[in-house]
Structures are given as C-alpha cells and as structure tokens.
Motif scaffolding. Structure first.
Motif, PDB file in Angstrom:
ATOM      1  N   SER A 199       0.841  -1.199   0.000  1.00 56.38           N
ATOM      2  CA  SER A 199       0.000   0.000   0.000  1.00 56.38           C
ATOM      3  C   SER A 199       0.872   1.243   0.000  1.00 56.38           C
ATOM      4  O   SER A 199       1.903   1.297   0.677  1.00 56.38           O
ATOM      5  CB  SER A 199      -0.905   0.007   1.235  1.00 56.38           C
ATOM      6  N   SER A 251     -12.001   9.585   8.449  1.00 54.79           N
ATOM      7  CA  SER A 251     -11.995   9.430   6.992  1.00 54.79           C
ATOM      8  C   SER A 251     -10.618   9.022   6.482  1.00 54.79           C
ATOM      9  O   SER A 251     -10.497   8.247   5.520  1.00 54.79           O
ATOM     10  CB  SER A 251     -12.455  10.728   6.323  1.00 54.79           C
ATOM     11  N   GLN A 253      -8.365   7.238   8.193  1.00 58.66           N
ATOM     12  CA  GLN A 253      -8.189   5.832   8.551  1.00 58.66           C
ATOM     13  C   GLN A 253      -8.970   4.921   7.600  1.00 58.66           C
ATOM     14  O   GLN A 253      -8.485   3.865   7.195  1.00 58.66           O
ATOM     15  CB  GLN A 253      -8.632   5.597   9.995  1.00 58.66           C
ATOM     16  N   THR A 254     -10.170   5.346   7.242  1.00 64.47           N
ATOM     17  CA  THR A 254     -10.982   4.549   6.321  1.00 64.47           C
ATOM     18  C   THR A 254     -10.298   4.400   4.970  1.00 64.47           C
ATOM     19  O   THR A 254     -10.243   3.306   4.394  1.00 64.47           O
ATOM     20  CB  THR A 254     -12.367   5.186   6.137  1.00 64.47           C
ATOM     21  N   HIS A 255      -9.762   5.504   4.442  1.00 67.37           N
ATOM     22  CA  HIS A 255      -9.074   5.455   3.152  1.00 67.37           C
ATOM     23  C   HIS A 255      -7.828   4.571   3.223  1.00 67.37           C
ATOM     24  O   HIS A 255      -7.552   3.807   2.297  1.00 67.37           O
ATOM     25  CB  HIS A 255      -8.682   6.866   2.710  1.00 67.37           C
ATOM     26  N   GLN A 257      -7.193   2.038   5.317  1.00 65.11           N
ATOM     27  CA  GLN A 257      -7.558   0.631   5.437  1.00 65.11           C
ATOM     28  C   GLN A 257      -8.143   0.093   4.137  1.00 65.11           C
ATOM     29  O   GLN A 257      -7.908  -1.065   3.779  1.00 65.11           O
ATOM     30  CB  GLN A 257      -8.537   0.453   6.595  1.00 65.11           C
ATOM     31  N   GLN A 258      -8.879   0.927   3.418  1.00 60.44           N
ATOM     32  CA  GLN A 258      -9.442   0.485   2.141  1.00 60.44           C
ATOM     33  C   GLN A 258      -8.338   0.231   1.120  1.00 60.44           C
ATOM     34  O   GLN A 258      -8.395  -0.736   0.361  1.00 60.44           O
ATOM     35  CB  GLN A 258     -10.422   1.533   1.608  1.00 60.44           C
ATOM     36  N   ASP A 259      -7.317   1.086   1.107  1.00 61.48           N
ATOM     37  CA  ASP A 259      -6.206   0.896   0.170  1.00 61.48           C
ATOM     38  C   ASP A 259      -5.444  -0.381   0.508  1.00 61.48           C
ATOM     39  O   ASP A 259      -5.054  -1.140  -0.394  1.00 61.48           O
ATOM     40  CB  ASP A 259      -5.268   2.101   0.235  1.00 61.48           C
ATOM     41  N   LEU A 261      -6.690  -3.004   2.007  1.00 60.15           N
ATOM     42  CA  LEU A 261      -7.568  -4.115   1.657  1.00 60.15           C
ATOM     43  C   LEU A 261      -7.518  -4.398   0.157  1.00 60.15           C
ATOM     44  O   LEU A 261      -7.478  -5.563  -0.269  1.00 60.15           O
ATOM     45  CB  LEU A 261      -9.000  -3.803   2.091  1.00 60.15           C
ATOM     46  N   GLU A 262      -7.510  -3.356  -0.658  1.00 63.81           N
ATOM     47  CA  GLU A 262      -7.435  -3.547  -2.108  1.00 63.81           C
ATOM     48  C   GLU A 262      -6.113  -4.206  -2.500  1.00 63.81           C
ATOM     49  O   GLU A 262      -6.079  -5.078  -3.384  1.00 63.81           O
ATOM     50  CB  GLU A 262      -7.610  -2.207  -2.816  1.00 63.81           C
ATOM     51  N   ARG A 265      -6.365  -7.939  -1.558  1.00 70.53           N
ATOM     52  CA  ARG A 265      -7.176  -8.712  -2.500  1.00 70.53           C
ATOM     53  C   ARG A 265      -6.442  -8.934  -3.813  1.00 70.53           C
ATOM     54  O   ARG A 265      -6.486 -10.023  -4.396  1.00 70.53           O
ATOM     55  CB  ARG A 265      -8.497  -7.980  -2.748  1.00 70.53           C
TER      56      ARG A 265
END
Length: 333
Positions: A199, A251, A253-255, A257-259, A261-262, A265
């Motif tokens: 990431s 917001s 932290q959300t971004h 963690q989403q990055d 996670l991507e 995957r």
C-alpha cells in the motif's frame, strides 16, 4: 560477463533472478575462449542467522529453478525436524489429486499440482551440521544451548521442504507462522506484512496473532507524503493538522484501510489473513534516525524494534504495543 550471481538472506521473488539475469545475458560475447555465460543461479544459505558460513546449499544448472536454494554442499548435512504445532512433519505426503483432499491441506502444500499428488512432501525445521556451520556463540552458553543440540545440529528456525529433485526450498521462519480460528488455518505473518506494505500509505508493518486467537491485528507506520496528499484529497481534515491528528481522523483511517484491503485482495490474501484491527502509528515517527533521504521510521534498530539485519523483533514490538493489541482483541472478539 558474470557466470554466477549468488544471493542470500531473504528469499527472492520469481521476478528477481530473471530481472538480474536480463542485463547480463544481453551483453555476452561468445567465442571459443569466451563462451556464453551460464544462466545466473540463486543460492541462499537456509539459516536466517549469521551462522551458516559462506553457504550451505547451491543450485547446479541441471536442477536450477526459482524458489529453490539448491542441494546441500558435500560438506554440509541437512535434515528436517517435525514442527507438529504448525503442521509440518517429515512423513507428510502431497494431497491426492482430489480437490476436496487438497482443499483440506492446501494451506500447507499450496496450489494443486497433479504431478505431485500422493508423493512424499517432507517439511520441517531445517537443521544443519558441518565444518561450515557455526559451533557456538562466543561467551554465550545459553544462546548456544538454545541453537545447537547435543548432537551438534544447528536448529535454524527456518521451515523447509525437500523437493522431488533433491533440492531444498525455504518456506518461512517458524516464528512467523501462526494458526488462526477454529479451523486452525496456517498463516504466514511475514507474507501478510509484505502484502500490506504494498500500500502507498504503509512504510512499515507488524502483524500479530494472540495465542489461540481467531484473527490478526497489525500496526502500520504511515508514509508522510501519502497521508498529506490524502488529507488534501479528503478535504475534511483541518488545515495544518499534525500527522498524528490526521491519522486519527476517521476518513483518513478509512481510506488507508481500504487501500490496504485492495492491495491484499489484488495479491491473493485470504479473508482470514487480513487483520481485523489496524493501528496507525503516528506519534513516535521521529524517535529514530531515518535512512538518509528516506521516511522517518517507527521501527528501528536503535529503539529495539529491529534486529541489526532489519528483521522485526516481534517480542519487543508486542511489548511496545501491548495496550493497542489488547484493546483490539477485547473490542473485536
């Protein structure tokens, strides 16, 4: 032109030897007195410690393949020892070609290969003995007794596998492997950390599983520039906010963690391998000397979080982040 390019320490990716070979192979000058260079080979001394001498294994051209460290040198004895707690045993066999049977043991044996179905697949801790292997630690009988047994075998802490062609593959470190959940799925902490560090927001990462735990938690060290750019993109972070304040913003932290996670995957990380709790370390980024031109580091040799060879000191990191780890397990269990 180089004929042999040995490598050591961490295992290389399949791309590394080929990328190294390309510029060398592009400039051969074949002649009767200067034959084309042999393809570069990879050699890694199985122990991840400074105790294996110059080398204990080397891959001849006839059996060279990416991922193997080759066959033991004539002066070196190598054996595998059972690690039953992790499911690695020397009398194991590859699963049958049945998809059901393979799925049950796939975490240990990787993708299904019909050619190996039913064949012996001995795996265990790599132990070494020979004149090129260390005898003891200087003036440290306790460390010597922990590493070298009464018969003179050095227990490296590495998990290895004998291949059908007689070569050895290093799979992981024993202390990097954990079992999670009721199905006791085997997970490599080092692989999880490597994937998370793909990431753009992560410069360092430490993953942890509590004994008998059902999930992982992690601590990451954010990239300054990436977080600053994200704050401008998000727009709801107060102007001039410190890195600590920005990383604490929901917001942001959300971004992050989403990055992560991507990235997980995209690199095939299973759902149970992804940490349920991720702590963003932003308060101690300047307590260690950063490499020249590089980002400040929270995990360093100076503060005891890294070994001199820059490997994670997992016990030290657990002691440092015990409060955050316990809070995650209390809240998410």
């Amino acid at each position: 032109s180089p004929r042999l390019i040995p490598s050591s320490a961490s295992p290389s990716t399949p791309r590394s030897p080929r990328a190294t070979a390309s510029p060398c192979a592009a400039r051969p000058r074949p002649s009767p007195h200067n034959p084309p260079p042999a393809r570069p080979r990879e050699a890694r001394a199985p122990p991840a410690q400074e105790n294996g001498g110059p080398a204990v294994a080397l891959a001849p051209d006839a059996v060279w393949h990416v991922g193997s460290v080759g066959a033991p040198l004539p002066c070196t004895e190598v054996k595998l020892v059972d690690v039953p707690a992790l499911g690695y045993v020397t009398n194991a066999s590859f699963p049958s070609a049945s998809a059901v049977a393979h799925q049950a043991e796939g975490a240990l044996f990787g993708p299904l290969d019909p050619a190996l179905a039913g064949r012996p697949g001995p795996r265990g801790e790599i132990c070494l003995r020979g004149p090129n292997v260390m005898m003891r630690y200087l003036n440290d009988d306790g460390a010597t007794a922990a590493a070298v047994d009464a018969a003179g075998w050095l227990h490296t802490g590495d998990i290895g596998e004998w291949n059908p062609d007689g070569t050895l593959t290093v799979l992981d470190r024993a202390d990097n492997m954990v079992r999670l959940g009721p199905r006791r799925a085997l997970v490599s902490l080092e692989r999880v950390e490597e994937v998370m560090q793909c990431s753009r927001f992560v410069t360092q990462c430490w993953a942890h599983a509590a004994p008998g735990g059902a999930f992982l938690v992690a601590v990451i060290v954010p990239d300054h520039a990436a977080v600053a750019a994200l704050c401008e993109q998000v727009g709801d972070v107060p102007a001039g906010a410190s890195l600590r304040a920005a990383c604490a913003h929901a917001s942001v932290q959300t971004h992050i963690q989403q990055d992560i996670l991507e990235c997980a995957r995209a690199r095939g990380l299973e759902a149970h391998e992804f940490p349920r709790g991720i702590y963003v370390e932003s308060g101690v980024l300047l307590d260690a000397a950063a490499p020249e031109g590089g980002p400040p580091l929270a995990f360093s040799v100076e503060n005891g979080c890294l070994t001199p060879s820059l490997k994670l000191r997992r016990r030290a990191l657990l002691a440092r982040y015990r409060q955050q780890v316990d809070a995650f397990y209390e809240r998410l269990s």
